[in-house]
Design a protein around this motif. Structure first.
Motif, PDB file in Angstrom:
ATOM      1  N   UNK A  80      -7.566   2.575  -6.453  1.00  0.00           N
ATOM      2  CA  UNK A  80      -6.978   1.416  -5.807  1.00  0.00           C
ATOM      3  C   UNK A  80      -5.587   1.180  -6.366  1.00  0.00           C
ATOM      4  N   UNK A  81      -4.830   0.353  -5.704  1.00  0.00           N
ATOM      5  CA  UNK A  81      -3.478   0.064  -6.160  1.00  0.00           C
ATOM      6  C   UNK A  81      -3.506  -0.953  -7.297  1.00  0.00           C
ATOM      7  N   UNK A  82      -2.530  -0.853  -8.184  1.00  0.00           N
ATOM      8  CA  UNK A  82      -2.455  -1.809  -9.288  1.00  0.00           C
ATOM      9  C   UNK A  82      -1.039  -1.894  -9.822  1.00  0.00           C
ATOM     10  N   UNK A 128      -8.805  -3.613  -6.676  1.00  0.00           N
ATOM     11  CA  UNK A 128     -10.255  -3.733  -6.797  1.00  0.00           C
ATOM     12  C   UNK A 128     -10.639  -3.264  -8.196  1.00  0.00           C
ATOM     13  N   UNK A 129     -11.151  -4.161  -9.001  1.00  0.00           N
ATOM     14  CA  UNK A 129     -11.442  -3.818 -10.390  1.00  0.00           C
ATOM     15  C   UNK A 129     -12.547  -2.762 -10.508  1.00  0.00           C
ATOM     16  N   UNK A 130     -13.481  -2.731  -9.563  1.00  0.00           N
ATOM     17  CA  UNK A 130     -14.557  -1.741  -9.627  1.00  0.00           C
ATOM     18  C   UNK A 130     -13.999  -0.335  -9.479  1.00  0.00           C
ATOM     19  N   UNK A 131     -13.134  -0.131  -8.499  1.00  0.00           N
ATOM     20  CA  UNK A 131     -12.522   1.181  -8.307  1.00  0.00           C
ATOM     21  C   UNK A 131     -11.616   1.535  -9.477  1.00  0.00           C
ATOM     22  N   UNK A 132     -10.893   0.530  -9.971  1.00  0.00           N
ATOM     23  CA  UNK A 132      -9.999   0.773 -11.096  1.00  0.00           C
ATOM     24  C   UNK A 132     -10.797   1.219 -12.317  1.00  0.00           C
ATOM     25  N   UNK A 133     -11.866   0.511 -12.636  1.00  0.00           N
ATOM     26  CA  UNK A 133     -12.653   0.815 -13.826  1.00  0.00           C
ATOM     27  C   UNK A 133     -13.385   2.146 -13.707  1.00  0.00           C
ATOM     28  N   UNK A 134     -13.656   2.582 -12.487  1.00  0.00           N
ATOM     29  CA  UNK A 134     -14.298   3.880 -12.307  1.00  0.00           C
ATOM     30  C   UNK A 134     -13.378   5.015 -12.755  1.00  0.00           C
ATOM     31  N   UNK A 135     -12.090   4.827 -12.603  1.00  0.00           N
ATOM     32  CA  UNK A 135     -11.115   5.846 -13.010  1.00  0.00           C
ATOM     33  C   UNK A 135     -10.625   5.591 -14.424  1.00  0.00           C
ATOM     34  N   UNK A 136     -10.561   4.314 -14.814  1.00  0.00           N
ATOM     35  CA  UNK A 136     -10.059   3.941 -16.140  1.00  0.00           C
ATOM     36  C   UNK A 136     -11.118   3.108 -16.873  1.00  0.00           C
ATOM     37  N   UNK A 147      -7.260  -7.818  -3.839  1.00  0.00           N
ATOM     38  CA  UNK A 147      -7.679  -7.704  -2.434  1.00  0.00           C
ATOM     39  C   UNK A 147      -6.546  -7.344  -1.489  1.00  0.00           C
ATOM     40  N   UNK A 148      -5.455  -6.791  -2.014  1.00  0.00           N
ATOM     41  CA  UNK A 148      -4.427  -6.208  -1.140  1.00  0.00           C
ATOM     42  C   UNK A 148      -3.805  -5.036  -1.876  1.00  0.00           C
ATOM     43  N   UNK A 149      -3.363  -4.055  -1.086  1.00  0.00           N
ATOM     44  CA  UNK A 149      -2.761  -2.859  -1.657  1.00  0.00           C
ATOM     45  C   UNK A 149      -1.261  -2.849  -1.463  1.00  0.00           C
ATOM     46  N   UNK A 150      -0.658  -1.757  -1.880  1.00  0.00           N
ATOM     47  CA  UNK A 150       0.787  -1.582  -1.793  1.00  0.00           C
ATOM     48  C   UNK A 150       1.095  -0.436  -0.835  1.00  0.00           C
TER      49      UNK A 150
END
Length: 315
Positions: A80-82, A128-136, A147-150
């Motif tokens: 996800x975007x961050x 999305x913190x769930x997607x982020x934490x899956x990678x990091x 709840x919005x991307x770039x």
């Protein structure tokens, strides 16, 4: 939560249609809050930037800055975007009331009340913190969900302080002179120095490693020669020899033995070399092979054990 648009205005006797619209949104937001439909107060987002080019900051560069951006992950590492913030100041910052937004005024993420960004620390705002934490999975200094991307083709990114003023903002792009590796190749946009004017593309690089370095420094602190004391700098001169695939490192400013620690590129990848011991002042010839054009960093341990760093340009 209701979101509206606001801008800087000067006081006058008449109100503009935009002002009347903003007041109406405020009224509706407050009414919903009282009714229990909305638990958060209306917070306008300013579409007006403090600079003529549409980007900039209203606070000094030694406070909170946008430090890293992930806007288009590689398909097999979809976090996800961050956006990562860094507190470059000397005091902690309470992010209560601060918000993060892109170019759409209706896209607003409010940092949780009581969030403190300590001096020298990092904080990630994730789509999305769930997607982020899956990678990091090892990164705990993350908040969400935004709840919005770039946009993958470039976008305005804005951070607002508790007063609604722009604290920092920039517009990135997915093509040169912005680093193109951040557009789906697995790298992020990483600010090379928190004090650099981050709306300038030359202040950004592809991240030091795949998937970026959220919640941590972007690069080893190698952009300048470190000194043992201001009076005794270790002077490092580098002379690339592309034809022979060699690099001569000359060191002066101290006496005794020094050890060449390593050479690595801007992404933190080491260049294979044989360790060399220098008798200071002196020089050593390194077989670095063919280096691509770009920045490389040389690390040398001084007689006192201090690690000094210098920049060289590949060919």
């Amino acid at each position: 939560m209701f979101f509206g648009t606001a801008r800087r205005t000067t006081k006058n006797l008449q109100t503009t249609p935009a002002q009347r619209s903003t007041r109406f949104l405020k009224f509706i937001g407050r009414a919903l809050t009282v009714a229990g439909v909305c638990s958060l107060p209306y917070r306008p987002v300013s579409a007006t930037s403090p600079s003529d080019n549409g980007i900039g900051r209203t606070v000094p560069a030694d406070t909170v800055v946008i430090n890293e951006i992930n806007y288009n992950s590689r398909d097999d590492y979809e976090s996800g975007d961050w956006v990562e913030l860094y507190n470059a100041g000397t005091t902690d910052v309470d992010l209560t009331g601060w918000t993060y937004s892109d170019s759409d005024d209706t896209h607003i993420f409010a940092f949780p009340d009581g969030t403190i960004l300590a001096s020298g620390e990092y904080l990630v705002a994730a789509e999305e913190t769930a997607n982020f934490s899956a990678i990091h999975p090892g990164v705990s200094n993350v908040v969400g969900d935004a709840d919005f991307g770039l946009a993958g083709s470039g976008e305005l990114v804005r951070i607002f302080d508790a007063s609604g003023a722009i604290a920092d903002s920039l517009t990135y792009d997915d093509s040169a002179p912005w680093p193109e590796e951040a557009d789906g190749d697995g790298y992020t946009l990483a600010l090379t120095d928190p004090t650099c004017d981050n709306h300038l593309p030359e202040c950004w690089s592809a991240s030091a490693q795949m998937n970026g370095t959220p919640g941590a420094p972007n690069f080893p602190p190698v952009t300048a020669v470190e000194r043992e004391t201001p009076e005794t700098p270790l002077q490092i001169d580098i002379y690339p020899n592309p034809a022979a695939g060699q690099t001569t490192v000359s060191v002066s400013g101290a006496t005794g033995d020094a050890v060449l620690v390593e050479v690595f590129d801007v992404r933190g990848r080491q260049v294979p070399i044989s360790a060399a011991r220098l008798s200071l002042p002196g020089s050593a010839v390194l077989d670095t092979g063919e280096l691509a054009t770009g920045l490389y960093f040389v690390r040398i341990a001084s007689p006192r054990g201090t690690v000094h760093r210098a920049v060289m340009v590949g060919w």
